[in-house]
Design an enzyme around this catalytic site. Sequence first.
Site, PDB file in Angstrom:
ATOM      1  N   LYS A  52      -2.160  -4.017   5.595  1.00  0.00           N
ATOM      2  CA  LYS A  52      -1.107  -3.630   4.639  1.00  0.00           C
ATOM      3  C   LYS A  52      -0.298  -4.855   4.230  1.00  0.00           C
ATOM      4  CE  LYS A  52      -1.044   1.101   6.286  1.00  0.00           C
ATOM      5  NZ  LYS A  52      -0.426   2.153   7.091  1.00  0.00           N
ATOM      6  N   GLN A  96       4.342   3.121  11.077  1.00  0.00           N
ATOM      7  CA  GLN A  96       2.927   3.329  11.402  1.00  0.00           C
ATOM      8  C   GLN A  96       2.780   4.376  12.501  1.00  0.00           C
ATOM      9  OE1 GLN A  96       0.455   1.941   9.629  1.00  0.00           O
ATOM     10  NE2 GLN A  96      -1.149   2.917  10.831  1.00  0.00           N
ATOM     11  N   ASP A 119       4.558   6.463   2.075  1.00  0.00           N
ATOM     12  CA  ASP A 119       3.392   7.100   2.705  1.00  0.00           C
ATOM     13  C   ASP A 119       3.206   8.520   2.175  1.00  0.00           C
ATOM     14  OD1 ASP A 119       1.766   5.726   4.546  1.00  0.00           O
ATOM     15  OD2 ASP A 119       3.316   5.770   6.099  1.00  0.00           O
TER      16      ASP A 119
END
Length: 294
Positions: A52, A96, A119
Amino acid sequence: MQLIDGKKVSADIKAEIRAEVEQMVKDGKRRPHLVGILVGHDGGSETYMANKVKSCAECGFESTLIRYEDDVTEAELLAKVQELNADPAVDGFIVQLPLPKHISEQKVIEAIDYRKDVDGFHPVNAGRMAIGLPCFKSATPAGILELLARYNIDTKGKHCVVLGRSNIVGRPVAELMMQKSYPGNCTVTICHSATPDIASFTHQADIIIAAIGKPAFLKGDMVKDGVVVIDVGTTRVPDASRKSGFRLQGDVEFANLAPKSSFIPPVPGGVGPMTIVSLMKNTLLAAKGEIYHG
Ligand code: GUN
């Protein structure tokens, strides 16, 4: 059989994003800024996060990685989330997953300002997506649809069987595949751990999206000829022939399925790179204030 090349599609889209960002900078705007929070040292999470950060650089974004050890408290993490929510220099951020057992993932997700939830995990974004409103779409499902679109795969009126009902993939991708637009307009069946005789459903499928996290679950004799297969699985399985000692295994038995498929991605190099591209697209949208203003 045509291989779905997620690496190539993601590189193309990152180049498109980069061009847009450089134009933004020329117009006097600052670069989009994504922050990632990583707790602990799980191998998979480390790899995802490193990718990422790398993708941010490729897209011309600024990125910041914040790390915590496994013993970080829920209160500490929630305080950081509040700080990032309030920071005008941060367009979007992600925590995460998975998190250590002593931290409630749901509490953390719900603490994130939905306007920065790139997200697409916050209930506001999940709910808005479910009813077709503008939102940050869940990254992996949006990436899967982008792949279907870039390969011009026909979806209208097709029977799409989704294997798995997770909040991250199965459930949201099922919602997107039944939406009244392209890609979508499918008849959708969701199979999960309590579904008896899953093969009886996969045999009827025109499109199968496998997201159950069971290595090589979908076998060649479970599908009809010409099926479109999207493999979301990425389980680390021991492999003594690799320097790392493992390889990534998808949810489908590629060797036996590929000859029967019209389209199929490899693992790795299929859906994985597309999840990151969706995250980049959401971050760009956040920076432009195109979904939520102010
Ligand atoms: N863990 C596995 N996939 C994801 C993802 O897309 N986002 C976050 N935050 N965690 C994950």
